[in-house]
Design a protein around this motif. Structure first.
Motif, PDB file in Angstrom:
ATOM      1  N   ASP A  91       0.573  -1.459   0.030  1.00 47.70           N
ATOM      2  CA  ASP A  91       0.167  -0.088   0.086  1.00 47.70           C
ATOM      3  C   ASP A  91       0.478   0.853   0.344  1.00 47.70           C
ATOM      4  O   ASP A  91       0.640   1.586  -0.506  1.00 47.70           O
ATOM      5  N   GLU A  92       1.708   1.476   0.719  1.00 43.31           N
ATOM      6  CA  GLU A  92       3.160   2.222   0.559  1.00 43.31           C
ATOM      7  C   GLU A  92       3.744   2.553  -0.382  1.00 43.31           C
ATOM      8  O   GLU A  92       3.574   4.029  -1.120  1.00 43.31           O
ATOM      9  N   ALA A  93       3.937   1.273  -1.795  1.00 40.58           N
ATOM     10  CA  ALA A  93       4.818   1.878  -2.695  1.00 40.58           C
ATOM     11  C   ALA A  93       3.413   2.382  -3.613  1.00 40.58           C
ATOM     12  O   ALA A  93       3.381   3.180  -4.448  1.00 40.58           O
ATOM     13  N   ALA A  94       1.980   1.640  -3.064  1.00 40.78           N
ATOM     14  CA  ALA A  94       1.121   2.179  -4.116  1.00 40.78           C
ATOM     15  C   ALA A  94       0.739   3.469  -4.003  1.00 40.78           C
ATOM     16  O   ALA A  94      -0.243   4.442  -5.243  1.00 40.78           O
ATOM     17  N   ALA A  95       0.619   4.001  -2.720  1.00 44.30           N
ATOM     18  CA  ALA A  95       0.025   5.509  -2.541  1.00 44.30           C
ATOM     19  C   ALA A  95       0.850   6.693  -3.718  1.00 44.30           C
ATOM     20  O   ALA A  95       2.083   6.511  -3.984  1.00 44.30           O
ATOM     21  N   GLY A  96       0.062   7.034  -4.318  1.00 40.33           N
ATOM     22  CA  GLY A  96      -0.166   7.931  -5.308  1.00 40.33           C
ATOM     23  C   GLY A  96       0.493   8.126  -6.701  1.00 40.33           C
ATOM     24  O   GLY A  96       0.610   8.540  -6.985  1.00 40.33           O
ATOM     25  N   LEU A  97       0.211   6.437  -6.914  1.00 41.87           N
ATOM     26  CA  LEU A  97       0.673   5.884  -8.078  1.00 41.87           C
ATOM     27  C   LEU A  97      -1.281   5.599  -8.961  1.00 41.87           C
ATOM     28  O   LEU A  97      -1.381   5.285  -8.042  1.00 41.87           O
ATOM     29  N   THR A  98      -1.189   6.483 -10.341  1.00 38.16           N
ATOM     30  CA  THR A  98      -2.276   6.487 -10.599  1.00 38.16           C
ATOM     31  C   THR A  98      -2.184   5.174 -11.507  1.00 38.16           C
ATOM     32  O   THR A  98      -1.127   4.178 -12.750  1.00 38.16           O
ATOM     33  N   LEU A  99      -3.386   4.014 -11.608  1.00 34.00           N
ATOM     34  CA  LEU A  99      -3.757   3.300 -12.515  1.00 34.00           C
ATOM     35  C   LEU A  99      -4.991   3.273 -12.982  1.00 34.00           C
ATOM     36  O   LEU A  99      -5.728   3.389 -12.775  1.00 34.00           O
ATOM     37  N   GLU A 100      -4.892   2.742 -14.378  1.00 29.11           N
ATOM     38  CA  GLU A 100      -5.991   2.400 -14.851  1.00 29.11           C
ATOM     39  C   GLU A 100      -7.105   1.416 -14.989  1.00 29.11           C
ATOM     40  O   GLU A 100      -5.725   0.167 -15.506  1.00 29.11           O
ATOM     41  N   LEU A 101      -7.661   0.495 -15.446  1.00 30.49           N
ATOM     42  CA  LEU A 101      -8.255  -0.145 -15.786  1.00 30.49           C
ATOM     43  C   LEU A 101      -8.587  -0.610 -17.092  1.00 30.49           C
ATOM     44  O   LEU A 101      -9.805   0.701 -18.020  1.00 30.49           O
ATOM     45  N   ARG A 102      -8.383  -1.633 -17.580  1.00 29.45           N
ATOM     46  CA  ARG A 102      -8.736  -1.288 -18.611  1.00 29.45           C
ATOM     47  C   ARG A 102      -9.074  -2.543 -19.192  1.00 29.45           C
ATOM     48  O   ARG A 102      -9.444  -3.375 -18.876  1.00 29.45           O
ATOM     49  N   PHE A 103     -10.198  -2.527 -20.381  1.00 25.80           N
ATOM     50  CA  PHE A 103     -10.916  -3.832 -20.808  1.00 25.80           C
ATOM     51  C   PHE A 103      -9.940  -4.261 -22.558  1.00 25.80           C
ATOM     52  O   PHE A 103     -10.179  -3.743 -23.494  1.00 25.80           O
ATOM     53  N   ASN A 104      -9.970  -5.510 -22.343  1.00 31.07           N
ATOM     54  CA  ASN A 104      -9.591  -6.361 -23.233  1.00 31.07           C
ATOM     55  C   ASN A 104     -10.548  -7.234 -24.428  1.00 31.07           C
ATOM     56  O   ASN A 104     -11.517  -8.009 -23.402  1.00 31.07           O
ATOM     57  N   ASP A 105     -10.847  -6.321 -25.422  1.00 35.41           N
ATOM     58  CA  ASP A 105     -12.010  -7.015 -25.985  1.00 35.41           C
ATOM     59  C   ASP A 105     -11.834  -8.249 -26.845  1.00 35.41           C
ATOM     60  O   ASP A 105     -12.828  -8.926 -26.713  1.00 35.41           O
ATOM     61  N   ARG A 106     -10.829  -8.591 -26.810  1.00 31.28           N
ATOM     62  CA  ARG A 106     -10.501  -9.757 -27.960  1.00 31.28           C
ATOM     63  C   ARG A 106     -10.730 -11.184 -27.064  1.00 31.28           C
ATOM     64  O   ARG A 106     -11.266 -12.346 -27.087  1.00 31.28           O
ATOM     65  N   GLU A 107      -9.628 -10.932 -25.412  1.00 32.15           N
ATOM     66  CA  GLU A 107      -9.634 -11.642 -25.140  1.00 32.15           C
ATOM     67  C   GLU A 107     -11.287 -11.491 -23.665  1.00 32.15           C
ATOM     68  O   GLU A 107     -11.364 -12.379 -22.649  1.00 32.15           O
ATOM     69  N   ARG A 108     -11.643 -10.870 -23.632  1.00 34.69           N
ATOM     70  CA  ARG A 108     -12.887 -11.009 -22.722  1.00 34.69           C
ATOM     71  C   ARG A 108     -12.887 -10.448 -21.320  1.00 34.69           C
ATOM     72  O   ARG A 108     -13.354 -10.962 -20.305  1.00 34.69           O
ATOM     73  N   ARG A 109     -11.577  -9.513 -21.171  1.00 28.21           N
ATOM     74  CA  ARG A 109     -11.194  -9.823 -19.811  1.00 28.21           C
ATOM     75  C   ARG A 109     -10.136  -8.354 -19.036  1.00 28.21           C
ATOM     76  O   ARG A 109     -10.294  -7.457 -20.285  1.00 28.21           O
ATOM     77  N   THR A 110     -10.342  -8.024 -18.347  1.00 27.33           N
ATOM     78  CA  THR A 110      -9.505  -6.863 -17.840  1.00 27.33           C
ATOM     79  C   THR A 110      -8.853  -6.521 -16.775  1.00 27.33           C
ATOM     80  O   THR A 110      -8.190  -7.860 -16.975  1.00 27.33           O
ATOM     81  N   ALA A 111      -7.616  -5.783 -17.246  1.00 28.64           N
ATOM     82  CA  ALA A 111      -6.034  -5.670 -16.906  1.00 28.64           C
ATOM     83  C   ALA A 111      -6.685  -4.183 -16.198  1.00 28.64           C
ATOM     84  O   ALA A 111      -6.977  -3.484 -16.297  1.00 28.64           O
ATOM     85  N   LEU A 112      -5.096  -4.510 -15.085  1.00 29.55           N
ATOM     86  CA  LEU A 112      -5.000  -2.738 -14.500  1.00 29.55           C
ATOM     87  C   LEU A 112      -3.495  -2.922 -15.440  1.00 29.55           C
ATOM     88  O   LEU A 112      -3.085  -3.527 -15.079  1.00 29.55           O
ATOM     89  N   ALA A 113      -3.342  -1.277 -15.272  1.00 26.32           N
ATOM     90  CA  ALA A 113      -2.120  -0.713 -15.976  1.00 26.32           C
ATOM     91  C   ALA A 113      -1.790   0.540 -15.687  1.00 26.32           C
ATOM     92  O   ALA A 113      -2.664   1.832 -15.101  1.00 26.32           O
ATOM     93  N   GLY A 114      -0.192   1.098 -16.195  1.00 28.78           N
ATOM     94  CA  GLY A 114      -0.293   2.319 -15.372  1.00 28.78           C
ATOM     95  C   GLY A 114      -0.794   3.022 -16.542  1.00 28.78           C
ATOM     96  O   GLY A 114      -0.947   2.805 -17.756  1.00 28.78           O
ATOM     97  N   ALA A 115      -1.278   4.115 -16.018  1.00 33.28           N
ATOM     98  CA  ALA A 115      -1.459   5.798 -16.461  1.00 33.28           C
ATOM     99  C   ALA A 115      -0.933   6.586 -17.114  1.00 33.28           C
ATOM    100  O   ALA A 115      -1.442   6.853 -18.130  1.00 33.28           O
ATOM    101  N   THR A 116       0.321   6.520 -17.030  1.00 31.39           N
ATOM    102  CA  THR A 116       1.348   7.472 -17.647  1.00 31.39           C
ATOM    103  C   THR A 116       1.917   6.443 -18.039  1.00 31.39           C
ATOM    104  O   THR A 116       2.753   5.885 -18.066  1.00 31.39           O
ATOM    105  N   PRO A 117       3.216   6.690 -19.118  1.00 35.70           N
ATOM    106  CA  PRO A 117       4.461   6.055 -19.838  1.00 35.70           C
ATOM    107  C   PRO A 117       5.813   6.820 -19.517  1.00 35.70           C
ATOM    108  O   PRO A 117       6.420   7.152 -19.723  1.00 35.70           O
TER     109      PRO A 117
END
Length: 183
Positions: A78-104
């Protein structure tokens, strides 16, 4: 979890030590080199001293979740994740969701590593991550592909052989000491 994703996560977790550098995230220059080598960043990425510390914190938080880790006082997930932004993404082909970093950038890469750990924990593949039993010299994270989850070393030909040799020599010394005491 896809093999490439677990391999990326393991390589990130093993950045604490390799053959040439004690800590791949010890400085902005080393952190940038490490991220490029892992295929996580392009040469144009800017890495600051704070970014290098963030990468160390995330890596140590992940390693701290494993028994036998090199991390003495782990940062919590939780301390490591504080302040980091994650996005929930949907993969149409595999019909599943995944978390991903929001910035490059580096925080996005750090978030991506936490997202990969989340995926591994969620699908059960995290249970196959282990720290090498050759604690004196290695402590690398590896994926235990053995059928019964009993693998102990990251590599049998190096760490396993060294550990078995040390154990054999210790048994030999103990036998000689017992023989000397009984004579």
């Amino acid at each position: 979890m896809q093999q490439q994703s677990i391999d990326t996560l393991i390589a990130f977790m093993n950045s604490h030590h390799d053959d040439d550098v004690e800590d791949g995230f010890a400085s902005p220059r080393l952190a940038k080199q490490q991220l490029i080598a892992l295929g996580l960043a392009k040469r144009s990425l800017k890495v600051t001293a704070d970014d290098a510390l963030l990468l160390q914190r995330v890596r140590d938080a992940l390693n701290g979740l494993l028994p036998g880790s090199y991390v003495a006082a782990p940062v919590t997930f939780d301390e490591a994740a504080a302040g980091l932004t994650l996005e929930l993404r949907f993969n149409d082909r595999e019909r599943r969701t995944a978390l991903a970093g929001a910035t490059p950038n580096v925080p996005g890469i750090a978030a991506r590593m936490l997202a990969l750990a989340h995926d591994a924990i969620t699908d059960g593949s995290w249970d196959r991550l282990k720290t090498c039993g050759n604690k004196d010299d290695c402590r690398w994270v590896f994926f235990d592909r053995s059928k019964n989850h009993s693998r102990v070393w990251c590599d049998m030909t190096t760490c396993g052989a060294e550990a078995k040799s040390r154990a054999f020599r210790a048994r030999q010394r103990e036998r000689r000491a017992r023989a000397e005491r009984s004579s």
